[in-house]
Design a protein around this motif. Structure first.
Motif, PDB file in Angstrom:
ATOM      1  N   ASP A  55       0.654   6.978   2.120  1.00 29.20           N
ATOM      2  CA  ASP A  55      -0.510   7.760   2.537  1.00 29.20           C
ATOM      3  C   ASP A  55      -1.650   6.843   2.965  1.00 29.20           C
ATOM      4  OD1 ASP A  55       0.814  10.085   2.030  1.00 29.20           O
ATOM      5  OD2 ASP A  55      -0.057  10.391   0.027  1.00 29.20           O
ATOM      6  N   SER A  72       0.841  -1.195   0.000  1.00 30.58           N
ATOM      7  CA  SER A  72       0.000   0.000   0.000  1.00 30.58           C
ATOM      8  C   SER A  72       0.878   1.247   0.000  1.00 30.58           C
ATOM      9  CB  SER A  72      -0.917   0.014   1.224  1.00 30.58           C
ATOM     10  OG  SER A  72      -1.779  -1.102   1.238  1.00 30.58           O
ATOM     11  N   SER A  73       0.334   2.330  -0.493  1.00 31.65           N
ATOM     12  CA  SER A  73       1.089   3.590  -0.500  1.00 31.65           C
ATOM     13  C   SER A  73       1.258   4.100   0.922  1.00 31.65           C
ATOM     14  CB  SER A  73       0.342   4.635  -1.330  1.00 31.65           C
ATOM     15  OG  SER A  73      -0.879   4.985  -0.696  1.00 31.65           O
TER      16      SER A  73
END
Length: 531
Positions: free
Chosen positions: A26, A23-24
């Motif tokens: 952010d 996942s990123s």
């Protein structure tokens, strides 16, 4: 209901995103922020959502994270909230009790006597509910640990109440017996592991209570060991491997439980209830012998009390006999095997040798009435010292150093309990035993010890290929060895041992001229590099 399901799904997605490294940044930060906010919110929503997420329909990662949220929740709950959550359903009872170990340890005093008994009854019921071969080991272990923690908190009276239920549960099948063994393994944890939360008086009461319960605990452990080992063998012979694996897991759990008592339970009790013989039998089983070795490693290190009874000496004598039987088989096999020893066999032999070193270094006095047995033990320890595998030689060096120091040096306190033969009450008896053992260590022993000791002073990295080839199978010290310390430390011990033998009355001067011209001394003078 729909709102509850929506919250559960949102939390599950947040957990998955927070744990997903793909996942990123952010997205992961947003997930962490959401979860922290959720955990700081309404306690009932946190509790009910966590209970939903520990169900088997979710992934193990989400279940474990929900389990941690429940632990945090329980540390902050008042008993009123705890009672509200646990009344939701039988499954909530089940999952809540798995998560309650911290509460039992830290806030048990907040419950009244009826509530404690009710809590204990629920926890025992959980053992049968979670007895599923497909259930995760961590959850089964947590449940068993919870029951054990409750018993430790309440004391012997509760254990006596629960014992019939525990025995009945252990008779219901291998999975149930495995959980009972897990629980019995956790019971003495506060005795074997230092716990700052348990003051001295409570620890003494726990030790006394468990000691008084050994007549029930040890026979139960032996029964489980015998029953499920036989069942595992029978099912394997019938090619029922799935069922056999369940019995194997139970035997392993039972051995782990036995090892939790090996450090402190009276040795005569371990003999009386067949624990020593049972573990000795399993030394012949490739599947269980390493766990059985752990038992003998623990009991072999038990020092002889100054007021030891004849029952203690008899128990130690039986340990000697078991270990020497297995040791003799290995030494005979390796002497005719052309130097081929499998790694698993070597690991097993190292553990046996380690146990014999501990036993001989502290309790040789226990078999001093049987000098034939002492002679056989010394022969086997010389066999390890002379063995071509360095690991076995290295293990046995500690025994010979301890024995020679004990035989040749006069201890300051004869009844101190230290040493192979000095731990006997009465200096006259100790000196008599020493003389009898000294008489066993003849010229052949001294010559063999000195010969192999000088060879072992050679370091592989400092030797020429021709010299290494001339030594045949003999393994020399190598810098590639792990867990052996530094060569200088090993060499210092070996030199000390040489000194003790070479300059002691044991070393008859008639053997020295032959030794001076021996091949080992020649190789030492021509090949040894002291660096």
């Amino acid at each position: 209901m729909e709102e509850s399901g929506s919250i559960t799904n949102n939390v599950a997605r947040a957990i998955a995103a927070a744990l997903d490294w793909s996942s990123s940044p952010d997205a992961r930060n947003a997930a962490f922020t959401f979860l922290e906010s959720f955990k700081a919110g309404d306690v009932r929503v946190l509790g009910s959502t966590s209970f939903n997420l520990v169900k088997k329909e979710w992934s193990s990662e989400i279940r474990l994270h929900a389990f941690k949220m429940l632990q945090v929740l329980l540390l902050d709950l008042s008993f009123l909230n705890l009672r509200y959550l646990s009344s939701e359903s039988a499954e909530c009872y089940y999952l809540l009790c798995i998560s309650c170990s911290h509460l039992v340890r830290l806030r048990w005093e907040e419950l009244n006597s009826n509530e404690r008994r009710n809590f204990a009854s629920i926890a025992v019921d959980l053992l049968s509910q979670i007895a599923d071969p497909c259930e995760e080991w961590a959850l089964k272990s947590q449940t068993a640990a919870l029951v054990a923690e409750i018993v430790r908190r309440e004391g012997p009276s509760l254990w006596q109440e629960l014992l019939p239920s525990v025995v009945t549960l252990s008779n219901n099948g291998p999975s149930q017996a495995e959980l009972v063994s897990m629980m019995l393994r956790w019971l003495p944890e506060d005795i074997t592991v230092h716990n700052e939360d348990l003051e001295g008086e409570r620890r003494r009461l726990l030790l006394r209570g468990l000691t008084d319960s050994l007549p029930e605990i040890l026979p139960l452990l032996f029964t489980l060991l015998e029953r499920h080992y036989g069942a595992a063998v029978n099912e394997a012979q019938r090619q029922q491997m799935d069922i056999a694996k369940q019995h194997v897991a139970t035997v392993t759990a039972t051995l782990n439980a036995i090892n939790a008592y090996a450090e402190w339970a009276p040795l005569p009790d371990l003999t009386k209830y067949n624990i020593i013989n049972g573990c000795g039998y399993l030394l012949s089983s490739p599947d269980f012998r390493l766990h059985a070795c752990e038992f003998f490693k623990l009991v072999a290190a038990r020092k002889r009390p100054a007021d030891a009874s004849s029952e203690f000496d008899s128990a130690v004598s039986s340990i000697f006999q078991i270990l020497m039987k297995v040791s003799g088989d290995f030494l005979n096999k390796s002497s005719v095997g052309g130097g081929a020893i499998e790694d698993s066999e070597l690991e097993f032999a190292e553990l046996i040798c380690e146990s014999m070193v501990s036993l001989g270094s502290t309790n040789l006095i226990c078999i001093s009435s049987d000098m034939i047995g002492v002679s056989l033990f010394l022969q086997q320890m010389l066999g390890y010292f002379q063995h071509f595998r360095f690991a076995l030689h290295f293990q046995s060096l500690s025994f010979w150093l301890a024995l020679m120091r004990d035989l040749l040096w006069k201890p300051k306190s004869v009844a101190s309990g230290e040493g192979a033969v000095s731990g006997v009450t009465g200096s006259g008896q100790a000196e008599k035993v020493k003389k009898e053992i000294l008489n066993l260590i003849n010229d052949d022993y001294c010559g063999a010890i000195l010969d192999i000791s000088f060879l072992r002073l050679l370091r592989k990295e400092k030797m020429t290929p021709e010299t290494i080839l001339s030594l045949g199978q003999l393994e020399l010290w190598s810098d590639d060895f792990e867990d052996k310390g530094e060569f200088s430390q090993y060499r210092s011990k070996l030199v000390c041992h040489i000194y003790l033998v070479y300059f002691s009355p044991l070393c008859i001067f008639s053997i020295l001229p032959n030794f001076e011209s021996s091949e080992s001394k020649y190789m030492l003078l021509n090949s040894l590099t002291w660096s």
